[in-house]
Design a protein around this motif. Structure first.
Motif, PDB file in Angstrom:
ATOM      1  N   GLY A 169       0.710  -1.153   0.108  1.00 23.14           N
ATOM      2  CA  GLY A 169       0.022  -0.083   0.039  1.00 23.14           C
ATOM      3  C   GLY A 169       0.980   1.403  -0.001  1.00 23.14           C
ATOM      4  O   GLY A 169       0.384   2.353   0.272  1.00 23.14           O
ATOM      5  N   MET A 170       2.224   1.132  -0.187  1.00 23.05           N
ATOM      6  CA  MET A 170       2.923   2.284  -0.341  1.00 23.05           C
ATOM      7  C   MET A 170       2.722   3.301  -1.204  1.00 23.05           C
ATOM      8  O   MET A 170       2.500   3.017  -2.516  1.00 23.05           O
ATOM      9  CB  MET A 170       4.438   1.713  -0.193  1.00 23.05           C
ATOM     10  CG  MET A 170       5.526   3.091  -0.215  1.00 23.05           C
ATOM     11  SD  MET A 170       7.032   2.165   0.001  1.00 23.05           S
ATOM     12  CE  MET A 170       7.456   1.754  -1.888  1.00 23.05           C
ATOM     13  N   LEU A 171       2.720   4.691  -0.659  1.00 22.34           N
ATOM     14  CA  LEU A 171       2.417   5.591  -1.995  1.00 22.34           C
ATOM     15  C   LEU A 171       3.995   6.435  -1.868  1.00 22.34           C
ATOM     16  O   LEU A 171       4.833   6.005  -1.027  1.00 22.34           O
ATOM     17  CB  LEU A 171       1.673   6.841  -0.866  1.00 22.34           C
ATOM     18  CG  LEU A 171       0.120   6.325  -1.036  1.00 22.34           C
ATOM     19  CD1 LEU A 171      -0.573   7.137  -0.059  1.00 22.34           C
ATOM     20  CD2 LEU A 171      -0.492   5.990  -2.401  1.00 22.34           C
ATOM     21  N   SER A 225       0.307   7.755  -6.230  1.00 22.00           N
ATOM     22  CA  SER A 225       0.454   6.087  -6.435  1.00 22.00           C
ATOM     23  C   SER A 225       1.676   5.919  -7.153  1.00 22.00           C
ATOM     24  O   SER A 225       2.192   4.555  -6.601  1.00 22.00           O
ATOM     25  CB  SER A 225      -0.768   5.793  -7.378  1.00 22.00           C
ATOM     26  OG  SER A 225      -0.489   6.372  -8.546  1.00 22.00           O
ATOM     27  N   ALA A 273       5.903   4.741   8.005  1.00 24.66           N
ATOM     28  CA  ALA A 273       4.580   4.019   7.917  1.00 24.66           C
ATOM     29  C   ALA A 273       4.202   3.942   9.460  1.00 24.66           C
ATOM     30  O   ALA A 273       5.091   3.843  10.397  1.00 24.66           O
ATOM     31  CB  ALA A 273       5.114   2.487   7.457  1.00 24.66           C
ATOM     32  N   ASP A 324       2.184   2.409  12.390  1.00 25.04           N
ATOM     33  CA  ASP A 324       2.010   1.046  12.576  1.00 25.04           C
ATOM     34  C   ASP A 324       0.798   1.232  14.058  1.00 25.04           C
ATOM     35  O   ASP A 324       1.485   1.399  14.953  1.00 25.04           O
ATOM     36  CB  ASP A 324       2.914   0.083  13.103  1.00 25.04           C
ATOM     37  CG  ASP A 324       2.938  -1.416  13.400  1.00 25.04           C
ATOM     38  OD1 ASP A 324       1.804  -1.538  13.626  1.00 25.04           O
ATOM     39  OD2 ASP A 324       3.462  -2.136  13.182  1.00 25.04           O
ATOM     40  N   ALA A 369       2.902  10.256   6.211  1.00 22.53           N
ATOM     41  CA  ALA A 369       2.348   8.791   6.391  1.00 22.53           C
ATOM     42  C   ALA A 369       1.323   8.599   7.372  1.00 22.53           C
ATOM     43  O   ALA A 369       0.354   7.732   7.529  1.00 22.53           O
ATOM     44  CB  ALA A 369       3.775   7.871   6.607  1.00 22.53           C
ATOM     45  N   LEU A 380      -2.069   9.956   6.223  1.00 19.68           N
ATOM     46  CA  LEU A 380      -2.988   9.244   5.442  1.00 19.68           C
ATOM     47  C   LEU A 380      -2.880   7.758   5.893  1.00 19.68           C
ATOM     48  O   LEU A 380      -3.788   7.002   5.151  1.00 19.68           O
ATOM     49  CB  LEU A 380      -2.001   9.159   3.980  1.00 19.68           C
ATOM     50  CG  LEU A 380      -1.853  10.518   3.496  1.00 19.68           C
ATOM     51  CD1 LEU A 380      -0.872  10.465   2.279  1.00 19.68           C
ATOM     52  CD2 LEU A 380      -3.251  10.973   2.849  1.00 19.68           C
ATOM     53  N   ASP A 381      -2.292   7.193   6.917  1.00 26.23           N
ATOM     54  CA  ASP A 381      -2.523   5.986   7.384  1.00 26.23           C
ATOM     55  C   ASP A 381      -1.946   5.187   6.305  1.00 26.23           C
ATOM     56  O   ASP A 381      -2.299   3.885   6.476  1.00 26.23           O
ATOM     57  CB  ASP A 381      -3.665   5.580   8.012  1.00 26.23           C
ATOM     58  CG  ASP A 381      -3.491   4.335   8.929  1.00 26.23           C
ATOM     59  OD1 ASP A 381      -2.541   4.069   9.245  1.00 26.23           O
ATOM     60  OD2 ASP A 381      -4.664   3.807   9.327  1.00 26.23           O
ATOM     61  N   ARG A 382      -0.905   5.487   5.526  1.00 24.67           N
ATOM     62  CA  ARG A 382      -0.392   4.448   4.594  1.00 24.67           C
ATOM     63  C   ARG A 382       1.183   4.782   4.456  1.00 24.67           C
ATOM     64  O   ARG A 382       1.742   5.926   4.836  1.00 24.67           O
ATOM     65  CB  ARG A 382      -0.854   4.976   3.143  1.00 24.67           C
ATOM     66  CG  ARG A 382      -2.248   4.976   2.931  1.00 24.67           C
ATOM     67  CD  ARG A 382      -3.040   3.764   1.890  1.00 24.67           C
ATOM     68  NE  ARG A 382      -2.342   3.442   0.809  1.00 24.67           N
ATOM     69  CZ  ARG A 382      -2.741   3.593  -0.351  1.00 24.67           C
ATOM     70  NH1 ARG A 382      -3.995   4.503  -0.543  1.00 24.67           N
ATOM     71  NH2 ARG A 382      -1.995   3.417  -1.419  1.00 24.67           N
ATOM     72  N   PRO A 383       1.812   3.846   4.102  1.00 20.88           N
ATOM     73  CA  PRO A 383       3.143   4.022   3.902  1.00 20.88           C
ATOM     74  C   PRO A 383       3.420   5.072   2.887  1.00 20.88           C
ATOM     75  O   PRO A 383       2.955   4.946   1.801  1.00 20.88           O
ATOM     76  CB  PRO A 383       3.940   2.647   3.665  1.00 20.88           C
ATOM     77  CG  PRO A 383       2.773   1.650   4.215  1.00 20.88           C
ATOM     78  CD  PRO A 383       1.465   2.443   3.835  1.00 20.88           C
ATOM     79  N   VAL A 384       4.395   5.923   3.094  1.00 19.12           N
ATOM     80  CA  VAL A 384       4.998   6.833   2.066  1.00 19.12           C
ATOM     81  C   VAL A 384       6.511   6.937   1.953  1.00 19.12           C
ATOM     82  O   VAL A 384       7.052   6.924   2.677  1.00 19.12           O
ATOM     83  CB  VAL A 384       4.442   8.060   2.540  1.00 19.12           C
ATOM     84  CG1 VAL A 384       4.859   9.388   1.559  1.00 19.12           C
ATOM     85  CG2 VAL A 384       2.888   8.440   2.830  1.00 19.12           C
TER      86      VAL A 384
END
Lengths: 165, 820, 293
Positions: free
Chosen positions: B70-72, B151, B240, B242, B303, B306-310
């Motif tokens: 799911g990394m951005l 993305s 990220a 966690d 990160a 957005l609660d996503r890895p960046v």
């Protein structure tokens, strides 16, 4: 401004004797596709404009900057990366020579130098130390001062042709 | 590439052999382990590097090799003007770009500033804040204004391109002179004179008297260009959140993981516990990565938001224009000499162009303070006055770069020695000989106590080598025949390599690096994991620290694994910079190993039912009973008891096998030293300077791994030559940097960097655990002065003196054609 | 640093390439040809070039004429996809051996292995070795467009800063070098090996025994496009002994005096002039030594 369609292409790439199918935008460089689509992260990216040589791979046997080739252009070609050099867990003679001569420190430029050297030695097996130095000036290293890289490639050239360095 | 293929016949034949050893130095045989007390079996041997197999096969893991589900990807909208009020920043078009997930400006992220402070009065130091993203004012081309998350990295670039930014442009400040001029534009309102630091550290009695009484007074203004440390791996981070661990994981290429954690936590306003910083393999740093950058903080914030890895990977254009730069300094140096060539006073004005912001944790003061504290260098200077200033300008900010001011102040004082030699009609090496410190410990006019070194010996050996090889004759032949312009240059210097807390505290930093720590654990199989707060980025810590542990415990280094670069494994460390790793980190590792060894012996004595004094490590992975060597316990047996049958342990010994230690260097620390000697030739057709011979005689105390030390020397020298002859970032009047690509920023290649012969002198340090002094920076320090002196020697007949680096071939040609 | 998006089209023969260029342009696209891509890709990465469509000539490597190096009727013809490295390693007739010798100055091996002769000429960099060689050896660029083939002589090819006479809808098919020059050399100066030259110089001498009867002097890096220097060629035409240092100096002086090179802080006009003098003299001396046996 306009946003052109991303025009995805289905490619079959031959890398290290394996066929890989990927769907990529045509603007994606071979370096990015190797690293991020095929997860062959041994090929490094240092400048993206063809000067540092960290992304050097062999394309049909010739050293090439993977950042200066779109992956779509590499379809049908034989691509080789640093991951192809060691066989069955054994370092190649060139890799071993790099270790013996302390030709790497941080190791970031190393895959590019290895692939450049493989290309050079394949074409110029009789290369002198100065020939090798000139050929290796294609790539940048920030750690070693180059001397030990030249030593390692020269030693490999000598051992491959059965002479002493 | 020279276009005039000069015949090589007047170059001494023997010099054509790059492997020619330097006579008299200590030559290590890499294949022969040595057994002499402190060194033991492994320290001193060039054992195969533990790092090599993975790096040679493409199985290293650098930041950009990391991919998380799911990394951005992130990138930065950056300022396109040097100095301006930001009047509008519109990210609506950016957010509409296909693939773009989010775009944040300063207000969106609301992060705390990065502030580095010195504990000095307002008249000496002005604190300034570096925002993570610029809020209202832009201070250099490349300053981050907004973060674009998408993305994939291609869409990131599309999004950056779509951002609309308007500026109310102010005058750029592009030089120290310009910054200090009346009516100059003001970079930071807090510092209306554009001066961030102004310290007159020394004004000892007798300076003016010495100049009044001087037989010869030398004045020289030396300048060094703005350089980029240029790790081949650019900066980058993957962040990220966690939720399970309630923790932010930031994987980034930094030399100082704990300092990144500290600043991240403060900037985000969260407990430091909730931040974990880890460092994977790292493609060089050279100081550029020993400061905390803005980008990794912005990425971490995104990160979390957005609660996503960046992931953010700096591209080369950013690295050249918007990363941390270094080195732009001017020294106006006056020196008084008596008729015998003894220096009697030194009066220096140092101005460092630190760019737009103070770096964390060192501040903009680091370069002028370093220069002020250490400027007398290896010479006995009886009277000393110095003023050091850090000015701010609208250029990319600076970070300490390998050598930190020492290449510059060494260049200044080495130019002084050369000029004094000419004025006194003495040989320049002889002038150095008459001034160099020979009695140790020596406390200088700067209050610094220098531990023993080989200043004079290294100078003598370097000179003898050049002389014996016939370079002086070659130079004279060239002059007599006309047409060949050979020059010989020297540089003699020392370098403080063990900056402990006490030494750093003298700089009045409010964040004081110095100590480092180590924890060592042995597992049930007798293998060892050891930690260090230092952070390898090419220096071979996994190998050299394993050698140190192996000697202290008497086991094969193959059984030792170093873990570093993880803030969860190490309570607090100071990372790797200032040539501190083997001196300080290596000492902590050695002490922890010794403690583990003592523990192993205690348990073994208990198990062998003998007195603790009657056992010792046997040097082969076990403990032996001294009065009956047939009785021996391998480590694995002891470890088995310590973990799995703890009831067999002595009552006062805790289960498991761990030991910790910290180490800090007392007092003024330890000094490595070296002399570099270089022979150059100036091409009369192109002005190009070619290096014909390079000799380095160095003393870094006990050499842990000869190949590694020599690699550090050669690599450092290459960077020093780069600064002397090739690399510079200049700015035009609008503050636009000249070098945005490797076409314009001239990193030298294998054809520009010569082979270097190295000789080791070895003066063990009395107060590091291994007798080692640092070896990381010396090469970079000595090369610029040595090359510049050699070029001036080649131009001696022209009467021209060059005191600025990098030396442009056009300048050399001007001198040779008599038109400068 | 990532290229802007584009659509990608493979051409399978020259007519196909011309058709693609024509059709894409008609559809409002801004197509560009990619062959080796060694100059185009860095410009695209920096988004200094942003064609909306690329027409890849890669598949044309299978067309023998496109990669052929052949001599006929005293001229040397290089197919448009001949790489620098193919020329470097080719055995060329003495009149064109300077082409192979000059290739060591073109970037580095990885660039030379992919970059093409025609691509370099169309790119039109004022210091590009192929641009100088085209003027030195009277190259004729054969280009095919919607209206058929035409020939562009070198002296009409260069229109200034990165601009050439090849139209956007034309595909270069081959380059024909028509003027053999057995006594010729190219040399250059850059601060770093393999870089774009600051100044480069190519000289061809017409020799009658050891006597110079005329020749060409071509310079790069002294004007927006590569240039011949008639003033220096006039000195050669006036004749002299090939080994005469005074003649060499006179040619070099004439070249250095005639030019009006660009001036920037790092590389002044004065410095370019001095390099010109040095390089022209070196090229004259090297040319006089060729062909080496």
């Amino acid at each position: 401004m306009s946003h052109p369609v991303n025009d995805p292409h289905l490619l079959t790439l031959s890398v290290n004797d394996a066929e890989h199918e990927v769907v990529v935008e045509p603007r994606r460089t071979l370096a990015d596709v190797l690293r991020h689509d095929l997860r062959l992260t041994g090929t490094h990216v240092g400048c993206e404009h063809g000067v540092c040589g960290a992304c050097t791979v062999l394309i049909d046997g010739a050293p090439a900057r993977a950042c200066l080739v779109f992956a779509v252009q590499a379809e049908g070609a034989d691509v080789r990366t640093v991951e192809s050099l060691a066989r069955d867990g054994e370092l190649s003679d060139l890799q071993q020579a790099f270790g013996d001569h302390h030709a790497l420190q941080c190791g970031f430029c190393t895959p590019g130098f290895l692939m450049l050297a493989e290309g050079v030695l394949a074409e110029q097996p009789d290369a002198s130390r100065e020939d090798i130095r000139e050929a290796l000036s294609a790539n940048l290293c920030r750690c070693t001062g180059y001397q030990t890289i030249v030593d390692a490639v020269h030693a490999t050239a000598c051992s491959r042709r059965g002479t002493n360095a | 590439m020279t276009t005039t293929d000069l015949p090589d016949h007047s170059v001494p034949h023997e010099a054509a052999d790059p492997d020619r050893p330097v006579h008299g130095g200590h030559e290590h045989s890499p294949d022969e382990p040595r057994f002499d007390g402190r060194r033991g079996r492994w320290v001193g041997a060039s054992v195969p590097r533990r790092e090599d197999p993975r790096l040679l096969t493409g199985r290293g893991r650098f930041v950009d090799d990391i991919a998380l589900p799911g990394m951005l990807h992130a990138g930065f909208v950056r300022a396109t003007v040097a100095h301006a009020h930001l009047t509008a920043l519109d990210l609506s078009a950016t957010r509409a770009v296909p693939g773009v997930v989010a775009a944040f400006d300063a207000a969106d992220l609301a992060l705390g500033d990065i502030v580095a402070i010195l504990d000095r009065p307002a008249e000496e130091f002005t604190p300034t804040a570096m925002p993570v993203l610029a809020r209202s004012k832009v201070r250099f081309v490349g300053e981050p204004l907004a973060l674009v998350v998408a993305s994939d990295p291609y869409a990131v670039e599309d999004g950056i391109e779509a951002a609309q930014v308007s500026y109310d442009v102010l005058d750029a400040v592009t030089s120290a002179e310009g910054a200090l001029a009346a009516g100059a534009a003001v970079v930071h309102e807090e510092a209306p004179d554009n001066v961030l630091l102004d310290v007159s550290m020394f004004d000892t009695p007798g300076v003016d008297e010495a100049f009044a009484d001087a037989d010869v007074t030398v004045e020289v203004t030396t300048r060094s260009g703005r350089q980029n440390a240029l790790p081949l791996e650019t900066r980058g981070a993957v962040a990220a959140w966690d939720a399970r661990d309630d923790q932010l994981l930031v994987q980034t290429c930094t030399q100082v993981p704990h300092q990144v954690r500290t600043v991240l936590a403060r900037s985000l306003g969260i407990p430091e516990r909730t931040v974990r910083v880890t460092v994977p393999d790292m493609g060089g740093g050279f100081g550029q990565k020993c400061v905390v950058g803005r980008e990794e903080i912005a990425v971490a914030a995104a990160a979390r938001r957005l609660d996503r890895p960046v992931k953010w990977i700096e591209d080369r254009r950013e690295a050249l224009t918007a990363g941390f730069l270094a080195r732009e300094q001017t020294y106006r140096t006056r020196a008084a000499f008596d008729a015998d060539g003894h220096i009697t006073a030194l009066d220096v004005d140092v101005v460092c162009d630190m760019g737009a912001y103070s770096c964390y944790p060192f501040t903009a003061g680091i370069e002028p303070l370093m220069a002020s504290a250490e400027m007398p260098s290896v010479y006995r200077v009886p009277a000393y006055r110095v003023r050091g200033r850090a000015i701010t300008s609208t250029k990319a900010p600076t970070a300490p770069y390998r050598g930190v001011s020492r290449p510059q102040y060494v260049m200044a004082i080495e130019r002084v020695m050369e000029r004094a030699a000419r004025a006194l009609d003495l040989d320049p090496v002889e002038v150095r000989r008459r001034n160099v410190i020979t009695e140790f410990p020596y406390t200088g006019i700067n209050g610094v106590t220098y531990d023993p070194g080989t200043y004079r010996e290294s100078l003598d050996l370097a000179e003898a080598t050049i002389r014996e090889e016939g370079w002086y004759e070659a130079r004279e032949r060239g002059r007599q025949d006309g047409g060949r312009h050979l020059g010989i240059g020297f540089c003699c210097f020392s370098e403080r390599t063990g900056y402990g807390s006490e030494a750093f505290a003298k700089r009045k930093m409010t964040v004081v690096p110095g100590f480092d720590i180590s924890e060592i654990r042995m597992d049930t199989t007798g293998s060892v994991v050891v930690t260090s707060g230092t952070m390898n980025h090419g220096q071979s810590h996994e190998t050299t620290f394993a050698q140190i542990v192996a000697d202290r415990l008497g086991l094969d280094p193959e059984h030792v694994k170093l873990r570093q670069g993880d803030t969860e494994r190490i309570s607090y460390g100071w990372g790797t910079f200032a040539s501190r790793s083997v001196t300080i980190g290596g000492s902590a590792v050695a002490l922890a190993s010794e403690r583990l060894g003592e523990l192993l012996c205690r348990i073994a004595a208990h198990l062998l039912e003998t007195r603790p004094e009657n056992v010792a490590l046997d040097g082969d992975g076990g403990v032996v009973q001294l009065d009956d060597p047939s009785r021996r316990l391998p480590f694995a047996d002891i470890a088995d008891v310590a973990h799995l049958r703890a009831h067999l342990l002595p009552k006062d010994v805790d289960p498991t096998l761990t030991a910790t230690a910290s180490f800090d260097v007392p007092g003024d620390g330890t000094f490595s030293n070296a002399t570099h000697a270089v022979v150059v030739e100036a091409d009369p057709g192109t002005g190009q300077v070619r290096i014909l011979r390079y000799v380095c005689v160095e003393d870094c105390g006990v050499v842990v791994h000869p190949q590694v030390v020599e690699g550090q020397c050669r690599g450092g020298i290459a960077q020093g030559i780069a600064g002397a002859l090739f690399e510079e970032v200049t700015y035009d009047a609008q503050g636009e940097p000249s070098a945005a690509s490797f076409i314009d920023y001239l990193v030298p290649t294998a054809t520009e960097i010569p082979d270097v012969s190295i000789a080791h002198l070895e003066t063990p340090c009395a107060f590091t655990a291994n007798g080692a002094k640092g070896a990381g920076e010396g090469g970079t320090i000595g090369a610029p002065a040595a090359v510049l002196n050699a070029v001036n020697d080649a131009l001696r007949h022209t009467g021209v003196e060059l005191d600025t680096t990098p030396i442009h071939p056009g300048t050399v040609l001007d001198a040779l054609e008599g038109t400068s | 640093m990532k290229p802007a998006a584009f659509t990608y089209h493979r051409a399978h023969d020259v007519a196909d390439a011309v058709g693609l260029l024509t059709d894409l342009a008609a559809a409002g696209e801004d197509p560009k040809i990619i062959a080796g891509g060694q100059s185009l890709m860095p410009m695209m990465t920096f988004r200094l070039a942003r064609p909306s469509a690329l027409v890849d000539l890669g598949p044309l490597r299978r067309v023998p004429a496109m990669t052929a190096i052949r001599e006929e009727a005293g001229a040397l013809t290089l197919g448009a996809l001949v790489t620098h490295h193919a020329v470097e390693t080719a055995t060329l007739p003495a009149g064109f051996a300077v082409l192979a010798r000059a290739m060591r100055w073109v970037g580095h091996l990885p660039i030379r292995s992919r970059g093409t002769v025609a691509g370099s000429l169309v790119h039109g960099d004022a210091t590009a070795e192929w641009c100088l060689l085209a003027l030195l050896l009277d190259a004729v660029v054969v280009a095919e467009g919607p209206g058929g083939r035409r020939e562009i002589p070198a002296d009409e090819l260069f229109h200034g800063f990165y601009a050439t006479a090849v139209e956007p809808d034309e595909v270069v098919v081959e380059v024909r070098f028509t003027r053999p020059a057995p006594h010729a050399a190219l040399t250059e100066f850059a601060r770093r090996h393999g870089d774009f030259a600051i100044v480069d110089a190519a000289v061809a001498l017409d020799l009658d025994g050891d006597r110079v009867t005329g020749g060409r002097v071509v310079l790069g890096g002294v004007a927006p496009a590569p240039v011949r220097v008639p003033e220096a060629e006039a000195v050669l035409a006036a004749g002299g002994d090939a080994g005469d240092d005074a003649l060499v100096a006179a040619v070099a002086d004439a070249a250095a005096t005639a030019i009006d090179p660009p001036d920037d802080p790092q590389t002044t006009a004065t410095y370019r002039r001095r390099l010109t003098r040095t390089l022209v003299a070196d090229a004259c001396r090297q040319a006089a030594r060729e062909p080496q046996r």
